[in-house]
Design a protein around this motif. Structure first.
Motif, PDB file in Angstrom:
ATOM      1  N   HIS A   1     -13.136  -9.048  -8.201  1.00  0.00           N
ATOM      2  CA  HIS A   1     -11.887  -8.446  -8.674  1.00  0.00           C
ATOM      3  C   HIS A   1     -11.303  -7.434  -7.700  1.00  0.00           C
ATOM      4  O   HIS A   1     -10.138  -7.536  -7.283  1.00  0.00           O
ATOM      5  CB  HIS A   1     -12.118  -7.781 -10.042  1.00  0.00           C
ATOM      6  N   ASP A   2     -12.080  -6.440  -7.323  1.00  0.00           N
ATOM      7  CA  ASP A   2     -11.543  -5.364  -6.494  1.00  0.00           C
ATOM      8  C   ASP A   2     -11.122  -5.870  -5.118  1.00  0.00           C
ATOM      9  O   ASP A   2     -10.085  -5.440  -4.578  1.00  0.00           O
ATOM     10  CB  ASP A   2     -12.561  -4.236  -6.348  1.00  0.00           C
ATOM     11  N   ALA A   3     -11.898  -6.770  -4.545  1.00  0.00           N
ATOM     12  CA  ALA A   3     -11.549  -7.326  -3.237  1.00  0.00           C
ATOM     13  C   ALA A   3     -10.249  -8.118  -3.318  1.00  0.00           C
ATOM     14  O   ALA A   3      -9.404  -8.051  -2.417  1.00  0.00           O
ATOM     15  CB  ALA A   3     -12.678  -8.218  -2.721  1.00  0.00           C
ATOM     16  N   VAL A   4     -10.070  -8.872  -4.408  1.00  0.00           N
ATOM     17  CA  VAL A   4      -8.849  -9.657  -4.564  1.00  0.00           C
ATOM     18  C   VAL A   4      -7.647  -8.745  -4.785  1.00  0.00           C
ATOM     19  O   VAL A   4      -6.554  -9.001  -4.261  1.00  0.00           O
ATOM     20  CB  VAL A   4      -8.993 -10.674  -5.716  1.00  0.00           C
ATOM     21  N   VAL A   5      -7.812  -7.671  -5.539  1.00  0.00           N
ATOM     22  CA  VAL A   5      -6.717  -6.716  -5.730  1.00  0.00           C
ATOM     23  C   VAL A   5      -6.271  -6.155  -4.380  1.00  0.00           C
ATOM     24  O   VAL A   5      -5.066  -6.064  -4.090  1.00  0.00           O
ATOM     25  CB  VAL A   5      -7.129  -5.576  -6.685  1.00  0.00           C
ATOM     26  N   ARG A   6      -7.244  -5.791  -3.543  1.00  0.00           N
ATOM     27  CA  ARG A   6      -6.889  -5.278  -2.213  1.00  0.00           C
ATOM     28  C   ARG A   6      -6.154  -6.339  -1.391  1.00  0.00           C
ATOM     29  O   ARG A   6      -5.165  -6.043  -0.706  1.00  0.00           O
ATOM     30  CB  ARG A   6      -8.148  -4.812  -1.471  1.00  0.00           C
ATOM     31  N   GLU A   7      -6.627  -7.553  -1.477  1.00  0.00           N
ATOM     32  CA  GLU A   7      -6.005  -8.663  -0.742  1.00  0.00           C
ATOM     33  C   GLU A   7      -4.572  -8.890  -1.210  1.00  0.00           C
ATOM     34  O   GLU A   7      -3.644  -9.040  -0.395  1.00  0.00           O
ATOM     35  CB  GLU A   7      -6.837  -9.933  -0.944  1.00  0.00           C
ATOM     36  N   LEU A   8      -4.363  -8.916  -2.522  1.00  0.00           N
ATOM     37  CA  LEU A   8      -3.028  -9.175  -3.068  1.00  0.00           C
ATOM     38  C   LEU A   8      -2.039  -8.075  -2.698  1.00  0.00           C
ATOM     39  O   LEU A   8      -0.831  -8.326  -2.603  1.00  0.00           O
ATOM     40  CB  LEU A   8      -3.104  -9.322  -4.595  1.00  0.00           C
ATOM     41  N   GLY A   9      -2.556  -6.885  -2.497  1.00  0.00           N
ATOM     42  CA  GLY A   9      -1.674  -5.774  -2.154  1.00  0.00           C
ATOM     43  C   GLY A   9      -1.195  -5.781  -0.720  1.00  0.00           C
ATOM     44  O   GLY A   9      -0.355  -4.949  -0.339  1.00  0.00           O
ATOM     45  N   THR A  10      -1.697  -6.719   0.091  1.00  0.00           N
ATOM     46  CA  THR A  10      -1.353  -6.736   1.509  1.00  0.00           C
ATOM     47  C   THR A  10      -0.455  -7.893   1.904  1.00  0.00           C
ATOM     48  O   THR A  10      -0.164  -8.067   3.097  1.00  0.00           O
ATOM     49  CB  THR A  10      -2.629  -6.808   2.366  1.00  0.00           C
TER      50      THR A  10
END
Length: 421
Positions: free
Chosen positions: A251-260
């Motif tokens: 979850h957290d890694a994907v959130v960071r990815e989506l924010g970029t």
């Protein structure tokens, strides 16, 4: 045989048309009606659809209309593939949850709830109008979130089955890796829509040899790359989770990815613009290669298999669908909607027995089913408190502060689609 496609102006539709044309012996359609309020898109898609039929020698007639009641009248089956609010609403679903550090996605988390809130009332209205004109018609739902929408339809007494292309995609992928035909591959596919695991991959049928361990050993890197998850996950679990499990397991890694990067909705909107320009070319008489990047791979083949079994032209068949649990997963209510292999015929879908589930999977399925119960209640009855409870119950949210903030954002971004707001 007459079929109607509600949302027929979708850029997905040529994929469906291609399957209908290629598999006409399995599903002998005499009339296909594409229904969509967007007349400009419908004209482009309808023109290409007719050219595809003509090129492949399909004798069926294709009709386009913005009149829902006329389009579904006398239809044997109605396929739903609509998107309330279009890509603009999807773009919102994929962005405002990120402001709270939560997944922005169109079928799960807060974005998935927003889509359900917009979609369920519209789908139920369509289904009632279908029932008034033709109570014997089957409704095949491809509209996300499929599990919640299918449950709404079944709960309202409609003849409905939900369909997703995740399972058929895995079947085709594993068949290529094993160098066998897709028909030889049977999946132990278990879970909820967009929350499933392949617990086994069997050759020859439900009782065939389980070759999943061999697949993971010999093709683990390829499978993990397709899932966009580390190979360590599949090796450790010994199963293949659906792509959507990355939102839970990372979850957290994907959130960071989506924010970029731009949202998937923004990518799809640009792709759709290009596709519609292609569809307007009178020389184009086949689905363009770009359509494969749009999503929905093998949707047409799954839809043909399902419709042919429901309507009797293909006989009884086993297929992964969304339907009532009916005791299949003993830890869920009978009227929960699950996604598993089922025997499909003219009476509907009957789930096949599934292996006993590890608590690792059963627990998450039970949790998300509880969320879906609350999500459907919010979609049917509205109200800020019901939205809040559904968000609080979702395992990707689950915190009071996040649920409060996301409730306000969901309502603010969807007010025009919520009759009670």
């Amino acid at each position: 045989m007459k079929l109607a496609v509600v949302g027929g102006g979708s850029t997905y539709t040529p994929e469906l048309i291609d399957g209908f044309a290629r598999l006409r012996d399995t599903l002998p359609i005499e009339e296909l009606v594409l229904v969509d309020p967007a007349a400009d898109r419908l004209e482009l898609v309808g023109g290409l659809a007719r050219r595809i039929f003509a090129k492949q020698g399909h004798p069926g007639r294709i009709v386009t209309t913005s009149d829902l009641d006329a389009g579904v009248a006398d239809a044997d089956a109605v396929l739903l593939q609509l998107r309330v609010g279009g890509q603009a609403a999807r773009n919102q679903d994929e962005t405002w949850p990120l402001e709270c550090g939560c997944i922005g996605q169109e079928t799960t988390g807060a974005g998935g709830l927003a889509k359900a809130m917009r979609t369920v009332p519209v789908v139920l209205d369509i289904a009632e109008r279908v029932r008034r004109t033709n109570p014997d018609a089957w409704i095949i739902d491809f509209t996300n979130p499929v599990g919640i929408v299918t449950r709404a339809l079944l709960q309202a007494g409609h003849k409905a089955v939900g369909l997703c292309n995740v399972a058929i995609g895995f079947q085709r992928k594993f068949a290529r890796l094993l160098d066998v035909t897709p028909g030889e591959v049977h999946l132990d596919h278990v879970g909820l829509n967009h929350l499933t695991w392949e617990l086994g991959v069997r050759l020859g049928g439900p009782d065939g040899e389980n070759v999943l361990p061999r697949l993971l050993a010999e093709h683990g890197d390829t499978i993990a790359d397709d899932l966009r998850m580390p190979r360590a996950i599949t090796d450790r679990l010994g199963v293949v989770p659906s792509y959507y499990l990355r939102y839970f397991y990372a979850h957290d890694a994907v959130v960071r990815e989506l924010g970029t990067k731009p949202s998937r909705a923004a990518e799809v909107a640009a792709m759709e613009k290009e596709l519609l320009a292609m569809y307007g070319d009178p020389a184009l008489d086949e689905k363009p290669a770009l359509l494969a990047k749009r999503g929905g791979a093998f949707y047409s083949e799954a839809a043909v298999d399902l419709a042919s079994s429901l309507l009797g032209s293909g006989g009884s068949a086993v297929q992964v669908v969304n339907t009532y649990n009916k005791g299949t997963l003993p830890f869920l209510p009978d009227d929960a909607v699950i996604e598993v292999q089922a025997r499909v015929d003219g009476t509907g879908a009957t789930p096949l027995a599934v292996p006993e589930l590890d608590p690792l999977y059963a627990g998450l399925i039970a949790n998300v089913t509880a969320y879906e119960d609350l999500a459907l209640e919010a979609a049917l009855r509205g109200g800020r408190d019901r939205v809040f409870k559904a968000l609080l119950a979702h395992p990707l949210i689950g915190q009071f502060e996040y649920a409060e903030a996301l409730t306000d954002k969901l309502i603010a971004h969807n007010r025009e689609h919520l009759a009670w707001a």
